[in-house]
Design a protein around this motif. Structure first.
Motif, mmCIF file in Angstrom:
data_model
loop_
_atom_site.group_PDB
_atom_site.id
_atom_site.type_symbol
_atom_site.label_atom_id
_atom_site.label_comp_id
_atom_site.label_asym_id
_atom_site.label_seq_id
_atom_site.Cartn_x
_atom_site.Cartn_y
_atom_site.Cartn_z
ATOM 1 N N THR A 109 9.836 -46.376 68.146
ATOM 2 C CA THR A 109 10.910 -46.487 69.279
ATOM 3 C C THR A 109 12.236 -46.704 68.733
ATOM 4 O OG1 THR A 109 8.837 -47.562 70.616
ATOM 5 C CG2 THR A 109 11.331 -48.288 71.297
ATOM 6 N N LEU A 113 15.330 -44.443 69.870
ATOM 7 C CA LEU A 113 16.567 -44.944 70.446
ATOM 8 C C LEU A 113 18.033 -44.836 69.609
ATOM 9 C CD1 LEU A 113 15.074 -48.296 72.169
ATOM 10 C CD2 LEU A 113 15.681 -46.036 73.114
ATOM 11 N N ARG A 118 17.305 -41.449 75.247
ATOM 12 C CA ARG A 118 17.409 -42.664 76.289
ATOM 13 C C ARG A 118 16.279 -42.485 77.342
ATOM 14 N NH1 ARG A 118 19.587 -45.305 72.717
ATOM 15 N NH2 ARG A 118 21.782 -45.254 72.520
ATOM 16 N N LYS A 119 15.653 -41.272 77.369
ATOM 17 C CA LYS A 119 14.421 -41.384 78.727
ATOM 18 C C LYS A 119 13.273 -42.122 78.050
ATOM 19 C CE LYS A 119 15.990 -36.771 79.877
ATOM 20 N NZ LYS A 119 15.563 -35.339 80.165
ATOM 21 N N TRP A 120 13.041 -43.029 79.001
ATOM 22 C CA TRP A 120 12.066 -44.284 78.610
ATOM 23 C C TRP A 120 10.738 -43.456 78.447
ATOM 24 C CZ3 TRP A 120 8.256 -45.112 81.614
ATOM 25 C CH2 TRP A 120 8.077 -44.747 82.890
ATOM 26 N N HIS A 121 10.466 -42.751 79.375
ATOM 27 C CA HIS A 121 9.165 -41.943 79.232
ATOM 28 C C HIS A 121 8.797 -41.149 77.985
ATOM 29 C CE1 HIS A 121 11.671 -39.181 81.379
ATOM 30 N NE2 HIS A 121 10.837 -38.191 81.197
ATOM 31 N N ALA A 124 8.572 -43.661 75.140
ATOM 32 C CA ALA A 124 7.278 -44.203 75.141
ATOM 33 C C ALA A 124 6.062 -43.225 74.966
ATOM 34 C CB ALA A 124 6.889 -44.958 76.889
#
Length: 152
Positions: A109, A113, A118-121, A124
């Motif tokens: 992670t 970053l 920046r796309k959280w999905h 993750a």
């Protein structure tokens, strides 16, 4: 290759790192030696190719002056490599404390970053997917137990 000096220095440092890692992998169990040693050999071959390419770029650069923009980009690349190497050192130090799963998710992670994803999905999915896939491969298929930590 705009900055052959910095590329050459990074290549030499990587080759030293690979030598240390290969030496350390010799102490592993025979079943666990092959995979890291093959990866180290592949990385060594690719790094030697990059070193040769950067040294050839030296000849081209001597013919013309290097622009300030290329020098700035080269420094940014070196900074990025240094930050990711520091993250890898922290990862190896924390894996015994936090365990494989927790430290791997945090490491992946953090690197994603840092690389400005920046796309959280996506972050993750890649973090958890990679960690769980490798955990399954090592624990179930190879029979190598990974470090358990405080959380998991």
């Amino acid at each position: 290759m705009a900055n052959w000096k910095s590329d050459s220095i990074v290549c030499v440092l990587l080759l030293c790192f690979y030598a240390v890692m290969f030496h350390e992998s010799i102490g592993l169990k025979k079943a666990a030696q092959a995979y890291p040693q093959v990866l180290i050999i592949i990385c060594t071959i690719l790094t030697v190719a990059l070193l040769a390419k950067s040294l050839l770029a030296r000849r081209r650069e001597e013919a013309g002056a290097q622009s300030a923009e290329n020098a700035r980009l080269s420094l940014m690349v070196i900074r990025d490599i240094a930050v990711i190497c520091a993250a890898m050192i922290a990862y190896t130090a924390l894996i015994r404390v936090l365990g494989y799963v927790t430290s791997s998710v945090l490491f992946i992670t953090g690197v994603l970053l840092f690389l400005r994803i920046r796309k959280w999905h996506v972050v993750a999915a890649v973090s958890f997917g990679t960690t769980l896939f490798l955990w399954y491969m090592f624990n179930n298929l190879l029979g190598i137990l990974l470090p358990a930590g405080v959380l998991i």
